[in-house]
Motif scaffolding. Structure first.
Motif, mmCIF file in Angstrom:
data_model
loop_
_atom_site.group_PDB
_atom_site.id
_atom_site.type_symbol
_atom_site.label_atom_id
_atom_site.label_comp_id
_atom_site.label_asym_id
_atom_site.label_seq_id
_atom_site.Cartn_x
_atom_site.Cartn_y
_atom_site.Cartn_z
ATOM 1 N N ARG A 1 0.908 42.174 63.559
ATOM 2 C CA ARG A 1 1.663 42.747 64.685
ATOM 3 C C ARG A 1 3.141 42.413 64.585
ATOM 4 N N ASP A 2 3.476 41.276 63.949
ATOM 5 C CA ASP A 2 4.880 40.938 63.716
ATOM 6 C C ASP A 2 5.530 41.932 62.757
ATOM 7 N N ARG A 3 4.728 42.523 61.890
ATOM 8 C CA ARG A 3 5.250 43.444 60.880
ATOM 9 C C ARG A 3 5.355 44.882 61.379
ATOM 10 N N LEU A 4 4.403 45.325 62.184
ATOM 11 C CA LEU A 4 4.423 46.694 62.710
ATOM 12 C C LEU A 4 3.525 46.798 63.922
ATOM 13 N N PRO A 5 3.744 47.799 64.753
ATOM 14 C CA PRO A 5 2.910 47.962 65.946
ATOM 15 C C PRO A 5 1.507 48.455 65.569
ATOM 16 N N SER A 6 0.534 48.042 66.352
ATOM 17 C CA SER A 6 -0.836 48.528 66.198
ATOM 18 C C SER A 6 -0.992 49.722 67.127
ATOM 19 N N ARG B 1 -2.869 53.029 62.634
ATOM 20 C CA ARG B 1 -4.260 52.863 62.197
ATOM 21 C C ARG B 1 -4.739 54.117 61.478
ATOM 22 N N ALA B 2 -4.349 55.306 61.954
ATOM 23 C CA ALA B 2 -4.814 56.563 61.353
ATOM 24 C C ALA B 2 -4.200 56.817 59.985
ATOM 25 N N ASP B 3 -2.943 56.415 59.781
ATOM 26 C CA ASP B 3 -2.301 56.733 58.497
ATOM 27 C C ASP B 3 -2.454 55.627 57.440
ATOM 28 N N GLY B 4 -3.167 54.544 57.788
ATOM 29 C CA GLY B 4 -3.451 53.506 56.812
ATOM 30 C C GLY B 4 -2.448 52.367 56.752
ATOM 31 N N THR B 5 -1.320 52.479 57.448
ATOM 32 C CA THR B 5 -0.314 51.425 57.341
ATOM 33 C C THR B 5 -0.778 50.111 57.983
ATOM 34 N N TRP B 6 -1.578 50.205 59.048
ATOM 35 C CA TRP B 6 -2.074 49.001 59.711
ATOM 36 C C TRP B 6 -3.013 48.229 58.785
ATOM 37 N N ALA B 7 -4.003 48.904 58.219
ATOM 38 C CA ALA B 7 -4.954 48.238 57.315
ATOM 39 C C ALA B 7 -4.247 47.746 56.053
ATOM 40 N N ALA B 8 -3.252 48.487 55.592
ATOM 41 C CA ALA B 8 -2.495 48.063 54.405
ATOM 42 C C ALA B 8 -1.759 46.746 54.696
ATOM 43 N N SER C 1 -14.633 52.765 52.306
ATOM 44 C CA SER C 1 -14.485 53.368 53.637
ATOM 45 C C SER C 1 -13.209 54.185 53.711
ATOM 46 N N PRO C 2 -13.156 55.148 54.624
ATOM 47 C CA PRO C 2 -11.920 55.929 54.817
ATOM 48 C C PRO C 2 -10.727 55.028 55.177
ATOM 49 N N VAL C 3 -10.975 53.966 55.928
ATOM 50 C CA VAL C 3 -9.898 53.052 56.338
ATOM 51 C C VAL C 3 -9.259 52.427 55.098
ATOM 52 N N GLN C 4 -10.094 51.882 54.215
ATOM 53 C CA GLN C 4 -9.550 51.215 53.034
ATOM 54 C C GLN C 4 -8.964 52.210 52.037
ATOM 55 N N ARG C 5 -9.555 53.377 51.917
ATOM 56 C CA ARG C 5 -8.967 54.390 51.010
ATOM 57 C C ARG C 5 -7.545 54.721 51.454
ATOM 58 N N ALA D 1 -4.125 53.759 49.446
ATOM 59 C CA ALA D 1 -3.179 54.840 49.139
ATOM 60 C C ALA D 1 -1.783 54.474 49.643
ATOM 61 N N ARG D 2 -1.714 53.889 50.846
ATOM 62 C CA ARG D 2 -0.416 53.462 51.403
ATOM 63 C C ARG D 2 0.225 52.402 50.521
ATOM 64 N N ILE D 3 -0.580 51.417 50.100
ATOM 65 C CA ILE D 3 -0.060 50.346 49.262
ATOM 66 C C ILE D 3 0.453 50.918 47.943
ATOM 67 N N ALA D 4 -0.308 51.815 47.332
ATOM 68 C CA ALA D 4 0.106 52.438 46.059
ATOM 69 C C ALA D 4 1.393 53.233 46.256
ATOM 70 N N GLU D 5 1.472 53.948 47.369
ATOM 71 C CA GLU D 5 2.669 54.752 47.709
ATOM 72 C C GLU D 5 3.912 53.847 47.818
ATOM 73 N N GLN D 6 3.748 52.724 48.528
ATOM 74 C CA GLN D 6 4.880 51.830 48.768
ATOM 75 C C GLN D 6 5.271 51.029 47.529
#
Length: 196
Positions: free
Chosen positions: A144-149, A154-161, A181-185, A189-194
């Motif tokens: 939560r210090d890094r980004l809002p929940s 949560r839908a775009d993967g940035t939270w789980a990343a 799971s869709p969450v981890q996929r 993907a977000r981590i690879a993108e960044q």
């Protein structure tokens, strides 16, 4: 059997009162490297015909200082506001044996070895075992210090990343965080993108 209470009488007496257990666990950041974690447990019994007739059975607190991110217990204080027997007070000093334990892998077994059975109080044991929830709650605070929940993060993967970056062991921690799971996929993907 002579002297045995009639089951109907026992059930009638039991049905005149209710019993409740209330537990809380508060995780409070003190600094970037420490948390104060306070667990409480309160057992009460209330007369069904008189809500003001409350009997406190147990009222206990376990106050700890825990390091972040390794989650080592630095300090423990037990407080008994109410226990049923005088001898119960002798269950507080052994709580100091929790100091130095990590809330990560193996914690449950170590706590049971230290406090289980006649070595301690089952209610302080419950509070000590509940401390393991500090792992996920402190991780949430760090995320939560890094980004809002939000629904979007949560839908775009940035939270789980963000969670995976802080705690790689979140992979396969539960159904939602299973590797396939869709969450981890989305998170991967977000981590690879960044990183790409």
């Amino acid at each position: 059997m002579a002297g045995s209470p009639d089951l109907r009488v026992v059930m009638c007496l039991m049905s005149q009162r209710s019993a409740r257990r209330e537990k809380t666990l508060d995780v409070l950041p003190v600094s970037e490297s420490t948390l104060t974690v306070v667990g409480s447990l309160r057992d009460t019994s209330v007369a069904l015909d008189d809500p003001a007739d409350v009997e406190v059975i147990h009222d206990l607190r376990l106050e700890t200082t825990i390091s972040v991110p390794d989650l080592e217990i630095l300090d423990v204080t037990g407080r008994s506001l109410r226990q049923p027997y005088g001898v119960c007070a002798s269950t507080i000093p052994p709580l100091s044996e929790l100091e130095g334990l990590s809330l990560k892998r193996g914690y449950r077994r170590q706590v049971l070895d230290i406090m289980g059975g006649t070595r301690g109080c089952t209610h302080f044991l419950t509070l000590a075992l509940d401390l393991s929830a500090t792992h996920i709650l402190s991780l949430y605070l760090r995320m939560r210090d890094r980004l809002p929940s939000t629904g979007d993060t949560r839908a775009d993967g940035t939270w789980a990343a963000a969670g995976l970056r802080l705690e790689p062991n979140l992979m396969n921690a539960c159904l939602a965080l299973a590797e396939d799971s869709p969450v981890q996929r989305q998170a991967l993907a977000r981590i690879a993108e960044q990183e790409g």
